[in-house]
Enzyme design. Structure first.
Site, PDB file in Angstrom:
ATOM      1  N   LYS A   1       0.828  -1.215   0.000  1.00 37.72           N
ATOM      2  CA  LYS A   1       0.000   0.000   0.000  1.00 37.72           C
ATOM      3  C   LYS A   1       0.862   1.264   0.000  1.00 37.72           C
ATOM      4  O   LYS A   1       0.520   2.265   0.612  1.00 37.72           O
ATOM      5  CB  LYS A   1      -0.902   0.020   1.236  1.00 37.72           C
ATOM      6  CG  LYS A   1      -1.697  -1.244   1.446  1.00 37.72           C
ATOM      7  CD  LYS A   1      -3.075  -1.121   0.878  1.00 37.72           C
ATOM      8  CE  LYS A   1      -3.899  -2.340   1.231  1.00 37.72           C
ATOM      9  NZ  LYS A   1      -4.411  -3.023   0.081  1.00 37.72           N
ATOM     10  N   CYS A   2       1.971   1.222  -0.697  1.00 39.55           N
ATOM     11  CA  CYS A   2       2.952   2.301  -0.701  1.00 39.55           C
ATOM     12  C   CYS A   2       2.953   2.985  -2.065  1.00 39.55           C
ATOM     13  O   CYS A   2       2.626   2.365  -3.074  1.00 39.55           O
ATOM     14  CB  CYS A   2       4.334   1.686  -0.403  1.00 39.55           C
ATOM     15  SG  CYS A   2       5.723   2.822  -0.490  1.00 39.55           S
ATOM     16  N   GLY A   3       3.325   4.243  -2.096  1.00 39.41           N
ATOM     17  CA  GLY A   3       3.449   4.942  -3.371  1.00 39.41           C
ATOM     18  C   GLY A   3       4.473   4.307  -4.293  1.00 39.41           C
ATOM     19  O   GLY A   3       4.419   4.467  -5.509  1.00 39.41           O
TER      20      GLY A   3
ATOM     21  N   THR B   1       4.870   0.993  -4.503  1.00 39.79           N
ATOM     22  CA  THR B   1       4.437  -0.374  -4.783  1.00 39.79           C
ATOM     23  C   THR B   1       4.517  -0.734  -6.272  1.00 39.79           C
ATOM     24  O   THR B   1       4.881  -1.866  -6.598  1.00 39.79           O
ATOM     25  CB  THR B   1       3.017  -0.616  -4.222  1.00 39.79           C
ATOM     26  OG1 THR B   1       3.058  -0.414  -2.804  1.00 39.79           O
ATOM     27  CG2 THR B   1       2.517  -2.015  -4.520  1.00 39.79           C
TER      28      THR B   1
END
Length: 165
Positions: free
Chosen positions: A37-39, A41
């Site tokens: 759920k990371c920028g 990803t």
């Protein structure tokens, strides 16, 4: 006891099996702390591309999911694997979730951080910090989360050239 090389270590796969790094002796390894759920990803695509491009030459890519940064890896091992497979076609190994900083730092990341420094000293700043370990198992190059996997291709190719030389 401090390990001499990365090949003296192991990890636990997301299926509960031991990944003994000794089996990769003499091969370069790309180790990345990942999150779903990371920028950053979408970098899974680039990591998978490196895996597909260089696996036959010996590169080992391993993702270490980590939930230490803004709870960006909330799922369990099965959910993480499914997310990576469905959304990014990931076929390289993933481990169980690990800590990369603090008292519970996974030994693999303790080893990697001991040999490199980043913007915040040896601490890992965020998800998708990448570590490229040469075939000698000792030499480590660290890349920031912002570094796209494709930008590491030249360094990977240099490692293969050095191995042949």
């Amino acid at each position: 006891m401090t390990p001499e090389t990365i090949y003296d270590l192991s990890a636990t796969s997301n299926r509960g099996e031991t990944i003994d790094f000794a089996q990769f002796r003499g091969r370069p390894m790309l180790i990345v702390n990942t999150a779903s759920k990371c920028g950053f990803t979408p970098q899974y695509d680039g990591l998978q591309a490196l895996h597909e491009t260089y696996a036959d030459e010996g590169l080992v890519v391993i993702g270490f999911p980590c939930d230490q940064f803004a709870n960006q890896e909330p799922g369990d091992d099965a959910a993480i694997e499914e997310f990576c497979r469905i959304n990014f076609g990931v076929t390289f190994p993933l481990t169980t979730k690990v800590d990369v900083n603090g008292k519970q730092t996974d030994p693999v990341f303790a080893f990697l951080k001991e040999r490199t420094t980043g913007l915040l000293g040896s601490s890992i700043k965020w998800n998708f910090t990448k570590f490229l370990v040469s075939a000698d198992g000792r030499t480590v190059k660290r890349y920031s989360p912002k570094t796209e996997p494709a930008a590491m291709a030249e360094d990977i190719e240099t490692m293969f050239a050095d191995k042949v030389a």
